[in-house]
Design a protein around this motif. Structure first.
Motif, PDB file in Angstrom:
ATOM      1  N   ILE A   1      -6.084   4.341   0.847  1.00 34.33           N
ATOM      2  CA  ILE A   1      -6.567   3.123   0.369  1.00 34.33           C
ATOM      3  C   ILE A   1      -7.714   2.736   1.468  1.00 34.33           C
ATOM      4  CG2 ILE A   1      -6.009   0.498   0.032  1.00 34.33           C
ATOM      5  CD1 ILE A   1      -3.309   1.665  -1.060  1.00 34.33           C
TER       6      ILE A   1
ATOM      7  N   TYR B   1      -6.587  -4.908  -5.221  1.00 30.80           N
ATOM      8  CA  TYR B   1      -6.584  -3.086  -4.741  1.00 30.80           C
ATOM      9  C   TYR B   1      -7.334  -2.879  -6.077  1.00 30.80           C
ATOM     10  CZ  TYR B   1      -3.295  -3.910  -1.137  1.00 30.80           C
ATOM     11  OH  TYR B   1      -2.709  -4.229  -0.071  1.00 30.80           O
TER      12      TYR B   1
ATOM     13  N   HIS C   1      -9.733  -4.086  -1.689  1.00 27.38           N
ATOM     14  CA  HIS C   1      -9.534  -2.554  -1.151  1.00 27.38           C
ATOM     15  C   HIS C   1      -9.693  -1.615  -2.482  1.00 27.38           C
ATOM     16  CE1 HIS C   1      -6.556  -5.109   1.128  1.00 27.38           C
ATOM     17  NE2 HIS C   1      -6.672  -4.110   2.078  1.00 27.38           N
TER      18      HIS C   1
ATOM     19  N   GLN D   1       0.929  -1.128  -0.009  1.00 28.81           N
ATOM     20  CA  GLN D   1       0.051  -0.119   0.071  1.00 28.81           C
ATOM     21  C   GLN D   1       0.779   1.338   0.104  1.00 28.81           C
ATOM     22  OE1 GLN D   1      -3.418  -2.562   2.423  1.00 28.81           O
ATOM     23  NE2 GLN D   1      -2.259  -1.056   3.436  1.00 28.81           N
TER      24      GLN D   1
ATOM     25  N   ILE E   1      -8.274   2.082  -4.258  1.00 31.63           N
ATOM     26  CA  ILE E   1      -7.347   3.168  -4.439  1.00 31.63           C
ATOM     27  C   ILE E   1      -8.142   4.437  -4.430  1.00 31.63           C
ATOM     28  CG2 ILE E   1      -5.055   4.048  -5.312  1.00 31.63           C
ATOM     29  CD1 ILE E   1      -4.724   1.302  -6.236  1.00 31.63           C
TER      30      ILE E   1
END
Length: 625
Positions: free
Chosen positions: A613, A574, A604, A136, A606
């Motif tokens: 995040i 992500y 997650h 991250q 972005i």
């Protein structure tokens, strides 16, 4: 005395299940756990039957083989119970008491097991959080400021999202700023089954969770097709002769000396006969695409291609050369070769998909329909080239010819292969200065148990524009899928939904295959590769001469003899997209929601506007960094 007990069994699976559960005093509330335990006792065969059931459902049918297998396994329980009653009447009372007590104790035993595992789960999650923090932080690191490239790219190349492509993409992009690469599912969005010329079967060329919607075959007037047909027929006849049980010994007696020469040649010289799987012998074939035996017309072909280009985020500013690179692994004497090929192509190479899409994109009539009906203009001088990325050697082999005057592109491709091999050499135990020769030799060595590390180390899946990740080195641990939220959002996020319901599921499958094979290789892995014997051609392997069918990955694909080469980390996903769009997709698809809320993977997003995040879990977003 067992035969008489077997003779007395009911004739149908249904009757046996009723009779056995009644006589064995299995409480109704415990039947699910008991049956599950019986199937786990033969986990390999249960898994094969589950695969058959999966395939049957994809085809719209049903399959009761699991029901039959459970009855067979339960029959052994019943027969051994009756045998015990007959032969050892003095001990059966105590055994009966212990047998019935276990059902009432089951919930307590499960609770004790959970408590015992709690410390391990803490360490598991700590390892995942540590990996996520480093990932991250890198994702939020500002990309270096590079002047916008307004001119046309010199080369564009589309690779599979496979983690091994991440290494090669970095190596290729480093050759020149004018090179642009894309990550896309390796079946190139073609939901096809392929009928090889001269073969009497079709094979799926798409992810296992999808059913083929289109059929691809080769035109009968293709140059070289008749030669390949006769070659396939000869191979099939010899294979059939060698595998028939009564003929096997005679086959060895007759051809043993010929095989001795072959063994000697392979051992001393390691001659490479090319990629052993799915090759089309370099023939520039013409492919026919059909839907329910109806050949797709130009408009339908253009519609198919438009959807693929949109999902690729490649709809304008085309280079003069666009390479579509499928991938496959070149190994010898390897029953697990399919595990190193393309997961998005059902364990085949991506060769056919790359060839078919290249043919469509190079058709002038399809390009005209794309411009007229879908507002996608492909310049007249743009040529699409099909290629195959050999993940064992990091060579890129062209399947269709490059245009003239592209020597610089060939130089870039050659240099990228060398750079990728140098990066991988250390993990393979090959000295850097010998990386080219050493890695090539591994791919041709039929005694090599570790020709490459496959997808070992995979841990995350990033769905974002390449500009967000081009400056990062994921060390071959991340699946990378290009995605343009702005373009997709204007249409209601159909591409994002496709990514979250197909590639994300496949990457999770791959991740869990590696994780479970490391966590419990006895149950979910296949043990020692050196001891494997292939069962039924393509069903699986025995470790030795019998026992349960072995599933999962062998130890040699996970461990180098000193240490594990894969860390068991659940997949961290992500996505560069709005939270509501992601949440809506999760809510619409129960399977996706189960993966997220039941801790199978981490999801997650972005957030570029806030430079943070966030994680989605059980319907709520929380900031993680």
């Amino acid at each position: 005395g067992l035969h008489q007990h077997f003779d007395a069994l009911p004739a149908t699976a249904e009757a046996l299940l009723v009779e056995a559960t009644a006589e064995l005093l299995v409480p109704e509330e415990a039947m699910g756990d008991y049956f599950h335990a019986l199937l786990l006792d033969i986990n390999g065969w249960s898994s094969w039957v589950a695969y058959l059931r999966w395939q049957s459902k994809l085809a719209g049918g049903s399959d009761n083989a699991m029901h039959q297998l459970l009855a067979i396994r339960l029959a052994w329980e019943l027969v051994l119970w009756r045998h015990q009653e007959t032969k050892q009447q003095d001990t059966i009372t105590a055994l009966s008491q212990e047998w019935t007590q276990q059902f009432s104790q089951l919930s307590d035993l499960l609770q004790q097991h959970r408590q015992y595992q709690e410390p391990a789960w803490v360490w598991q999650q700590a390892a995942e959080v540590a990996f996520q923090q480093a990932t991250q932080e890198s994702l939020l690191t500002p990309a270096p400021v590079i002047p916008a490239v307004t001119q046309r790219p010199a080369l564009q190349a589309v690779f599979c999202i496979d983690v091994r492509s991440e290494v090669y993409r970095r190596a290729l992009e480093s050759q020149d700023p004018s090179i642009q690469t894309f990550g896309f599912a390796g079946f190139f969005g073609l939901p096809i089954e392929y009928a090889p010329a001269g073969a009497s079967y079709t094979r799926p060329q798409l992810p296992g969770l999808l059913a083929p919607a289109l059929s691809v075959s080769e035109s009968n007037d293709n140059k070289g097709v008749s030669h390949r047909t006769s070659k396939l027929n000869r191979q099939a006849r010899w294979s059939a002769i060698s595998k028939v049980a009564p003929a096997a010994f005679g086959y060895v007696e007759s051809l043993g000396l010929g095989y001795a020469f072959k063994l000697l040649r392979e051992s001393l010289f390691g001659l490479d006969n090319g990629h052993p799987v799915n090759t089309v012998d370099g023939v520039d074939s013409h492919y026919i695409i059909s839907n329910c035996n109806t050949v797709l017309d130009t408009s339908a072909q253009a519609e198919l291609v438009a959807g693929i280009l949109g999902a690729m985020t490649l709809t304008d500013n085309f280079a003069t050369v666009v390479i579509l690179a499928g991938h496959g692994s070149s190994t010898r004497n390897n029953p697990h070769a399919a595990g190193l090929d393309c997961g998005a192509c059902g364990g085949q190479t991506g060769e056919i998909n790359a060839r078919v899409l290249t043919q469509l994109l190079n058709k002038s009539e399809v390009r005209s329909a794309l411009a007229d009906e879908h507002d996608i203009e492909i310049p007249q001088d743009t040529r699409f080239v099909a290629a195959l990325h050999n993940t064992t050697t990091d060579e890129l082999r062209y399947l269709t010819s490059l245009p003239t005057g592209t020597e610089m592109i060939q130089n870039w491709i050659t240099a990228a292969g060398k750079a990728a091999r140098r990066e991988r050499a250390g993990k393979l135990g090959v000295a850097d200065k010998n990386s080219d020769k050493g890695i090539m030799e591994r791919s041709r060595d039929w005694s090599q148990v570790r020709p490459e590390w496959g997808l070992a180390g995979n841990a995350c899946f990033v769905v974002a524009p390449r500009s967000r990740t081009a400056h990062l080195n994921f060390a071959g641990r991340s699946f990378l899928h290009d995605y343009n939220e702005a373009t997709d959002g204007a249409k209601g996020y159909p591409v994002l939904e496709l990514i979250m319901t197909a590639p994300m599921l496949v990457t999770h499958w791959i991740n869990m295959q590696y994780n479970t094979s490391v966590m419990d290789n006895d149950l979910y892995g296949s043990g020692n590769k050196v001891l494997h014997n292939v069962v039924g051609g393509n069903i699986g392997v025995f470790e030795g001469n019998g026992g349960d069918l072995r599933i999962g990955l062998p130890m040699q694909s996970l461990h180098d003899g000193q240490q594990w080469m894969h860390d068991s980390l659940r997949l961290s996903v992500y996505i560069a997209a709005p939270g509501k769009a992601i949440t809506d997709i999760v809510d619409r698809h129960e399977v996706v929601r189960q993966l997220v809320d039941n801790d199978w993977l981490y999801l997650h997003r972005i957030d570029d506007t806030r430079n943070e995040i966030q994680r989605l879990y059980k319907g709520s977003w929380s900031i993680v960094i």
